[in-house]
Scaffold this motif. Structure first.
Motif, PDB file in Angstrom:
ATOM      1  N   VAL A  76       0.473  -0.958   0.142  1.00 36.55           N
ATOM      2  CA  VAL A  76       0.258   0.049   0.485  1.00 36.55           C
ATOM      3  C   VAL A  76       0.863   1.550   0.210  1.00 36.55           C
ATOM      4  CG1 VAL A  76      -2.412   1.404   1.194  1.00 36.55           C
ATOM      5  CG2 VAL A  76      -1.942  -1.293   1.734  1.00 36.55           C
ATOM      6  N   THR A 106      -0.676   2.150  14.220  1.00 39.05           N
ATOM      7  CA  THR A 106      -0.675   2.028  12.887  1.00 39.05           C
ATOM      8  C   THR A 106       0.340   0.529  12.895  1.00 39.05           C
ATOM      9  OG1 THR A 106      -0.902   4.307  12.768  1.00 39.05           O
ATOM     10  CG2 THR A 106      -0.445   3.138  11.081  1.00 39.05           C
TER      11      THR A 106
ATOM     12  N   THR B  46       0.093   9.520   4.819  1.00 44.96           N
ATOM     13  CA  THR B  46      -0.813   8.323   5.014  1.00 44.96           C
ATOM     14  C   THR B  46      -0.585   7.056   4.204  1.00 44.96           C
ATOM     15  OG1 THR B  46      -2.561   9.161   3.563  1.00 44.96           O
ATOM     16  CG2 THR B  46      -2.360  10.455   5.562  1.00 44.96           C
ATOM     17  N   TRP B  47      -1.104   6.287   5.435  1.00 40.10           N
ATOM     18  CA  TRP B  47      -1.287   5.198   5.040  1.00 40.10           C
ATOM     19  C   TRP B  47      -1.988   4.158   5.714  1.00 40.10           C
ATOM     20  CZ3 TRP B  47       0.374   0.465   7.982  1.00 40.10           C
ATOM     21  CH2 TRP B  47       0.191  -0.349   6.804  1.00 40.10           C
ATOM     22  N   LYS B  48      -3.132   4.224   5.134  1.00 47.44           N
ATOM     23  CA  LYS B  48      -3.945   3.387   5.559  1.00 47.44           C
ATOM     24  C   LYS B  48      -4.741   3.652   5.931  1.00 47.44           C
ATOM     25  CE  LYS B  48      -2.954  -1.291   5.341  1.00 47.44           C
ATOM     26  NZ  LYS B  48      -2.282  -2.658   5.737  1.00 47.44           N
TER      27      LYS B  48
END
Lengths: 132, 401
Positions: A76, A106, B46-48
């Motif tokens: 991602v 996270t 941002t990540w997810k």
């Protein structure tokens, strides 16, 4: 003395020709065999001051500059907020360090994270770390 | 000879210094490595959906920093810290330094080549010119001539004409003059030295360090002078076969100058003949007028060179007596062509060796590089063949089973 001078001249001619040819052939080879490469020196993950951190040391081992166009974690993309700083160009032979900071929620403990560096040539170089 | 040795020593010293520079240049370059700077880029992203802060830090040189596109944005911060000592950064700049060192080494080699070649040409031409000029200077010094010494090609032509006439006269009067020649030889000895002060330039070949000319100096043609010397040598060799047996005693001027047979002595032989002197005396005033007229006609085109430098074949300096650009260009091009022809004549013997060296080096480098290609191609082909063979064996095995 004539022989000495003529020998020196011939040696000079040889050296000059060798330099010219080596430069020519080096450029010729680089033209067709210029490759891109990243070697990861080491990577680790830690939790410090309530922040999870992934640290990756890598080096541009290719024959030219390395153009980073994106970073990925587990496939991602990291999406920059605002204007994207990419592409980033790292010169030949550069040692670089990538740090990723996030909250422990996270980057969760015990989870394996695969950090990928995507370059302009379309290749992706990955390094895996496990959060402690 | 002293000039020859000193030029050879100079050539050796300059070559050694150039080679020293050649090997020291890379060291100087390595020592003059540029400072390195550390770049630190922070990227807020941002990540997810969760905020992640990425920080990329690397060290680069100033040269590379100029080539690297620096992108700053509102979301990223760029900061440069001070110079840091990083051995890896030096490794990074190694390739650039090596390229510069190679370029400098190539330039140094080229300079050594050019300098050495020029010195070789100089030495060779000095060696040839000194052996030719020494007897001339001795002859001119012995005669203490005050006659005009022209370096022009017209003067050489006049000398050639005098010699041709004299040769014809010698041929016509071979045996009939034999009894008289003892007398003429004594007369010529005495009269020649007195007449030489009045005689024209024919007895004094073009001398670079000679007295000044009363005629306008026309651009000297080295090829013309060489041709004249060859002509005179060939003629004198022919004469020396015939008159030496027949005339015998008509060669006292040889004793007056030196024992070696040179051009100046041949001219001395010419001068010993009273008939040649008479011819010269008769011809010279008219010829001088013609030459002066010719020089006047050419005055707008004539360009004055300094004493031609036999060291390199090029005129050491060039001053134009006219504003005519075309004439100046012509004069300069003639000097240039003479120099180039002299340089090529000197380098020509070494051409096969240079060519052979170039071929060998090219073959070695070419073989090495294309050998690498060949190895890669061979490896790929063999791997492919092995794969095909393995697949075939596998299929065959399946069939058998």
């Amino acid at each position: 003395m004539d022989r000495i001078v003529s020998t020196i001249i011939l040696l000079s001619v040889t050296i000059a020709l060798a330099m010219i040819l080596s430069t020519y052939y080096t450029g010729f080879v680089n033209l067709f065999m210029n490759y891109e490469g990243i070697s990861f020196d080491y990577a680790y993950a830690l939790v410090k001051d309530g922040q999870a951190e992934i640290v990756i040391h890598f080096r541009n081992t290719g024959e030219g500059k390395l153009t980073v166009v994106a970073l990925e974690i587990n496939g991602v993309d990291l999406e920059p907020t605002g204007k994207s700083p990419f592409p980033l160009e790292l010169p030949y032979g550069t040692n670089a360090m990538l740090r990723l900071h996030a909250s422990p929620e996270t980057f969760m403990s015990g989870v394996t994270y695969e950090v990928a560096i995507r370059t302009a040539s379309g290749r992706t170089y990955t390094k895996t770390v496990v959060m402690p | 000879m002293a000039v020859k040795d000193s030029s050879a020593e100079k050539a050796a010293i300059i070559s050694i210094l150039a080679l020293l520079f050649l090997f020291l240049a890379p060291l100087m370059l390595v020592r003059c490595q540029p400072d390195s700077t550390e770049k630190d880029i922070e990227i807020d992203c941002t990540w997810k959906g969760a905020p992640v802060s990425a920080n990329l830090k690397w060290t680069e040189t100033k040269e590379n920093a100029a080539a690297t596109t620096k992108t700053d944005s509102s979301g990223s911060k760029s900061s440069q810290s001070g110079t840091t000592t990083n051995t890896q950064a030096k490794t990074a700049t190694g390739s650039t330094t090596t390229q510069q060192a190679l370029m400098l080494t190539g330039a140094a080699s080229g300079s050594v080549l050019v300098g050495g070649g020029a010195l070789m040409v100089k030495k060779k031409l000095e060696g040839s010119s000194s052996s030719e000029q020494e007897p001339k200077q001795a002859a001119s010094a012995s005669t203490s001539s005050t006659t005009p010494t022209s370096t022009s090609s017209a003067g050489t032509r006049y000398g050639r004409e005098v010699m041709e006439k004299h040769q014809e006269e010698l041929k016509s009067s071979t045996q009939s003059q034999a009894p008289k020649q003892n007398q003429t030889s004594t007369q010529s000895q005495s009269s020649t030295q007195t007449q030489q002060s009045k005689q024209p330039n024919a007895q004094n070949p073009p001398n670079d360090s000679g007295s000044t000319s009363s005629l306008p100096v026309i651009a000297p043609t080295t090829a013309g002078q060489l041709w004249m010397q060859q002509q005179m040598n060939s003629q004198s060799s022919k004469q020396s076969d015939k008159p030496s047996t027949q005339v015998g005693a008509t060669q006292p001027p040889k004793q007056a100058t030196s024992s070696t047979s040179t051009t100046s002595q041949n001219l001395g032989l010419m001068a010993s003949s009273s008939s040649a002197a008479q011819i010269a005396n008769e011809m010279w005033p008219q010829r001088q007028k013609e030459l002066e007229q010719l020089a006047k006609q050419r005055s707008d085109r004539s360009s004055t060179f300094s004493t031609p430098s036999y060291s390199t074949g090029f005129a050491s300096s060039f001053t134009s007596a006219t504003e005519n650009t075309w004439a100046r260009l012509q004069g300069f091009s003639s000097a240039l062509s003479n120099g180039l022809s002299n340089a090529w004549a000197t380098i020509k013997p070494y051409a096969p060796a240079i060519l052979l060296t170039a071929i060998i080096v090219t073959a070695v480098y070419g073989g090495f590089i294309f050998g690498l290609f060949g190895a890669a191609m061979t490896g790929a082909a063999s791997a492919g063949a092995a794969g095909v063979a393995g697949a075939g064996m596998g299929l065959g095995g399946k069939r058998v089973s």
